[in-house]
Scaffold this motif. Structure first.
Motif, PDB file in Angstrom:
ATOM      1  N   ALA A 194      30.059  30.328  37.832  1.00 46.78           N
ATOM      2  CA  ALA A 194      31.255  29.016  38.706  1.00 46.78           C
ATOM      3  C   ALA A 194      30.785  29.589  40.358  1.00 46.78           C
ATOM      4  O   ALA A 194      30.562  29.048  40.462  1.00 46.78           O
ATOM      5  N   SER A 195      30.477  31.270  40.660  1.00 42.34           N
ATOM      6  CA  SER A 195      30.327  31.264  41.650  1.00 42.34           C
ATOM      7  C   SER A 195      29.047  30.251  42.736  1.00 42.34           C
ATOM      8  O   SER A 195      28.928  30.332  43.281  1.00 42.34           O
ATOM      9  N   ARG A 196      28.525  30.144  41.443  1.00 38.51           N
ATOM     10  CA  ARG A 196      27.180  29.846  41.934  1.00 38.51           C
ATOM     11  C   ARG A 196      26.562  28.419  42.160  1.00 38.51           C
ATOM     12  O   ARG A 196      26.403  27.865  43.233  1.00 38.51           O
ATOM     13  N   ASN A 197      28.033  27.467  40.990  1.00 35.59           N
ATOM     14  CA  ASN A 197      27.525  26.068  40.734  1.00 35.59           C
ATOM     15  C   ASN A 197      28.624  25.477  40.974  1.00 35.59           C
ATOM     16  O   ASN A 197      28.828  24.003  41.051  1.00 35.59           O
ATOM     17  N   ASN A 198      29.916  25.963  41.237  1.00 40.92           N
ATOM     18  CA  ASN A 198      31.430  25.417  41.342  1.00 40.92           C
ATOM     19  C   ASN A 198      31.816  25.282  43.058  1.00 40.92           C
ATOM     20  O   ASN A 198      31.908  26.083  43.254  1.00 40.92           O
ATOM     21  N   PRO A 199      31.451  24.394  43.606  1.00 40.97           N
ATOM     22  CA  PRO A 199      32.098  24.257  44.924  1.00 40.97           C
ATOM     23  C   PRO A 199      33.924  24.432  45.332  1.00 40.97           C
ATOM     24  O   PRO A 199      33.915  25.425  46.368  1.00 40.97           O
ATOM     25  N   ALA A 200      34.483  24.720  43.945  1.00 48.06           N
ATOM     26  CA  ALA A 200      35.692  24.598  43.755  1.00 48.06           C
ATOM     27  C   ALA A 200      35.543  25.611  43.776  1.00 48.06           C
ATOM     28  O   ALA A 200      36.646  26.660  44.702  1.00 48.06           O
ATOM     29  N   PHE A 201      35.368  26.545  43.104  1.00 50.31           N
ATOM     30  CA  PHE A 201      35.351  27.068  43.069  1.00 50.31           C
ATOM     31  C   PHE A 201      35.014  29.156  43.667  1.00 50.31           C
ATOM     32  O   PHE A 201      35.524  29.619  44.483  1.00 50.31           O
ATOM     33  N   GLN A 202      33.892  28.368  44.650  1.00 54.18           N
ATOM     34  CA  GLN A 202      33.129  29.294  45.873  1.00 54.18           C
ATOM     35  C   GLN A 202      33.982  29.120  46.992  1.00 54.18           C
ATOM     36  O   GLN A 202      34.366  30.284  47.973  1.00 54.18           O
ATOM     37  N   SER A 203      35.453  28.105  47.097  1.00 54.92           N
ATOM     38  CA  SER A 203      36.433  27.885  47.957  1.00 54.92           C
ATOM     39  C   SER A 203      37.884  28.850  47.515  1.00 54.92           C
ATOM     40  O   SER A 203      37.512  29.348  48.981  1.00 54.92           O
ATOM     41  N   GLN A 204      37.217  29.327  46.959  1.00 59.17           N
ATOM     42  CA  GLN A 204      38.807  30.219  46.463  1.00 59.17           C
ATOM     43  C   GLN A 204      37.691  31.721  46.535  1.00 59.17           C
ATOM     44  O   GLN A 204      38.738  32.746  47.188  1.00 59.17           O
ATOM     45  N   LEU A 205      36.705  31.938  46.867  1.00 53.08           N
ATOM     46  CA  LEU A 205      36.129  32.978  46.849  1.00 53.08           C
ATOM     47  C   LEU A 205      36.040  33.592  48.320  1.00 53.08           C
ATOM     48  O   LEU A 205      35.174  34.345  49.266  1.00 53.08           O
ATOM     49  N   ALA A 206      36.156  32.514  49.747  1.00 55.82           N
ATOM     50  CA  ALA A 206      35.805  32.145  51.075  1.00 55.82           C
ATOM     51  C   ALA A 206      37.318  33.167  51.200  1.00 55.82           C
ATOM     52  O   ALA A 206      37.795  32.664  51.069  1.00 55.82           O
ATOM     53  N   GLY A 207      36.433  34.174  52.277  1.00 51.94           N
ATOM     54  CA  GLY A 207      37.227  35.008  53.007  1.00 51.94           C
ATOM     55  C   GLY A 207      36.886  36.680  51.942  1.00 51.94           C
ATOM     56  O   GLY A 207      37.732  36.970  52.908  1.00 51.94           O
ATOM     57  N   LYS A 208      37.078  35.909  50.679  1.00 44.39           N
ATOM     58  CA  LYS A 208      37.254  37.826  50.341  1.00 44.39           C
ATOM     59  C   LYS A 208      35.720  38.836  49.532  1.00 44.39           C
ATOM     60  O   LYS A 208      34.791  38.465  49.693  1.00 44.39           O
ATOM     61  N   GLU A 209      36.490  39.720  50.084  1.00 43.37           N
ATOM     62  CA  GLU A 209      35.711  41.165  50.354  1.00 43.37           C
ATOM     63  C   GLU A 209      36.057  41.753  49.448  1.00 43.37           C
ATOM     64  O   GLU A 209      36.439  42.741  50.027  1.00 43.37           O
ATOM     65  N   LEU A 210      35.936  41.854  47.887  1.00 49.04           N
ATOM     66  CA  LEU A 210      36.498  42.926  46.968  1.00 49.04           C
ATOM     67  C   LEU A 210      36.364  43.311  45.711  1.00 49.04           C
ATOM     68  O   LEU A 210      35.596  42.416  45.315  1.00 49.04           O
ATOM     69  N   ILE A 211      36.758  44.266  45.294  1.00 49.94           N
ATOM     70  CA  ILE A 211      36.775  44.467  43.461  1.00 49.94           C
ATOM     71  C   ILE A 211      37.840  44.426  42.701  1.00 49.94           C
ATOM     72  O   ILE A 211      38.841  45.023  43.625  1.00 49.94           O
ATOM     73  N   PHE A 212      37.703  43.875  41.720  1.00 45.63           N
ATOM     74  CA  PHE A 212      38.910  44.305  40.874  1.00 45.63           C
ATOM     75  C   PHE A 212      38.608  44.676  39.900  1.00 45.63           C
ATOM     76  O   PHE A 212      37.589  44.531  39.156  1.00 45.63           O
ATOM     77  N   GLN A 213      39.357  45.328  38.664  1.00 46.58           N
ATOM     78  CA  GLN A 213      38.618  45.342  37.795  1.00 46.58           C
ATOM     79  C   GLN A 213      39.943  45.066  36.367  1.00 46.58           C
ATOM     80  O   GLN A 213      40.908  45.147  37.075  1.00 46.58           O
ATOM     81  N   LEU A 214      39.552  45.171  35.139  1.00 45.25           N
ATOM     82  CA  LEU A 214      40.486  44.633  33.922  1.00 45.25           C
ATOM     83  C   LEU A 214      39.989  45.908  33.342  1.00 45.25           C
ATOM     84  O   LEU A 214      39.082  45.994  32.924  1.00 45.25           O
ATOM     85  N   GLN A 215      41.026  46.579  32.461  1.00 40.79           N
ATOM     86  CA  GLN A 215      40.867  47.548  31.607  1.00 40.79           C
ATOM     87  C   GLN A 215      41.941  47.667  30.604  1.00 40.79           C
ATOM     88  O   GLN A 215      42.894  47.435  30.891  1.00 40.79           O
ATOM     89  N   THR A 216      41.435  48.657  29.147  1.00 43.70           N
ATOM     90  CA  THR A 216      42.687  49.355  28.753  1.00 43.70           C
ATOM     91  C   THR A 216      43.575  51.050  29.405  1.00 43.70           C
ATOM     92  O   THR A 216      42.587  51.177  30.506  1.00 43.70           O
ATOM     93  N   PHE A 217      44.026  51.086  29.470  1.00 45.68           N
ATOM     94  CA  PHE A 217      45.376  51.962  30.149  1.00 45.68           C
ATOM     95  C   PHE A 217      44.347  53.671  29.414  1.00 45.68           C
ATOM     96  O   PHE A 217      43.989  53.982  31.326  1.00 45.68           O
ATOM     97  N   ASP A 218      43.413  53.773  29.098  1.00 48.50           N
ATOM     98  CA  ASP A 218      42.575  54.993  28.478  1.00 48.50           C
ATOM     99  C   ASP A 218      41.217  55.173  29.634  1.00 48.50           C
ATOM    100  O   ASP A 218      40.341  55.586  29.722  1.00 48.50           O
ATOM    101  N   SER A 219      41.275  53.317  30.254  1.00 49.71           N
ATOM    102  CA  SER A 219      39.829  53.203  31.269  1.00 49.71           C
ATOM    103  C   SER A 219      38.399  53.090  30.242  1.00 49.71           C
ATOM    104  O   SER A 219      37.785  53.437  29.898  1.00 49.71           O
ATOM    105  N   LYS A 220      38.966  53.203  28.148  1.00 48.88           N
ATOM    106  CA  LYS A 220      37.061  53.968  27.430  1.00 48.88           C
ATOM    107  C   LYS A 220      36.785  52.587  27.445  1.00 48.88           C
ATOM    108  O   LYS A 220      36.015  51.598  27.186  1.00 48.88           O
ATOM    109  N   VAL A 221      37.271  50.955  27.969  1.00 47.80           N
ATOM    110  CA  VAL A 221      37.063  49.781  28.016  1.00 47.80           C
ATOM    111  C   VAL A 221      37.415  48.984  29.654  1.00 47.80           C
ATOM    112  O   VAL A 221      38.689  48.787  29.449  1.00 47.80           O
ATOM    113  N   ALA A 222      36.918  48.845  30.232  1.00 44.29           N
ATOM    114  CA  ALA A 222      36.229  48.664  31.689  1.00 44.29           C
ATOM    115  C   ALA A 222      35.655  48.057  32.096  1.00 44.29           C
ATOM    116  O   ALA A 222      34.118  48.649  31.297  1.00 44.29           O
ATOM    117  N   ARG A 223      36.094  47.393  32.918  1.00 42.84           N
ATOM    118  CA  ARG A 223      35.246  46.083  33.721  1.00 42.84           C
ATOM    119  C   ARG A 223      35.366  45.643  35.185  1.00 42.84           C
ATOM    120  O   ARG A 223      36.747  45.399  35.283  1.00 42.84           O
TER     121      ARG A 223
END
Length: 125
Positions: A17-46
């Motif tokens: 979506a960040s490559r092909n969807n202009p509406a999605f790209q507009s939501q990313l405008a001005g953002k420079e960050l890292i976020f993550q989703l994970q389990t409490f124990d961090s065994k599964v994290a991305r």
């Protein structure tokens, strides 16, 4: 394993979506960050890197994300992210302390808004 795949697929869809969807790209405008989703124990994290109106995902956790959403375990994370009413499932999980949010809660709301751009488009006949 399902939760790990779900996080990978989420990253794939957001990167596309960040490559092909202009509406999605507009939501990313001005953002420079890292976020993550994970389990409490961090065994599964991305983690997800937002830079230059693009988003890429990578396996594993980072030390200082802008925000992190942690689920008590992989099965709970999968069930919550697949729930029919995701907003209610998240709120219930936070209230029950089965979901922990670390970092900027405003960015969590921004992230949840991104997911509406990932729904499959209706085919026109």
């Amino acid at each position: 394993m399902k939760f790990r795949f779900l996080l990978w697929m989420l990253g794939y869809l957001m990167a596309k979506a960040s490559r092909n969807n202009p509406a999605f790209q507009s939501q990313l405008a001005g953002k420079e960050l890292i976020f993550q989703l994970q389990t409490f124990d961090s065994k599964v994290a991305r983690h997800f890197v937002v830079s230059g109106q693009r988003l890429v995902s990578k396996p594993g956790a980072v030390d200082e994300p802008a925000f992190a959403i942690s689920f008590k375990d992989a099965a709970f994370g999968f069930a919550t992210m697949q729930a029919k009413n995701k907003q209610l499932a998240f709120m219930q999980g936070i209230q029950d302390k089965d979901i922990l949010i670390k970092g900027n809660p405003g960015l969590v709301i921004w992230f949840q808004g991104l997911t509406k751009y990932l729904k499959p488009r209706k085919k026109t006949v």
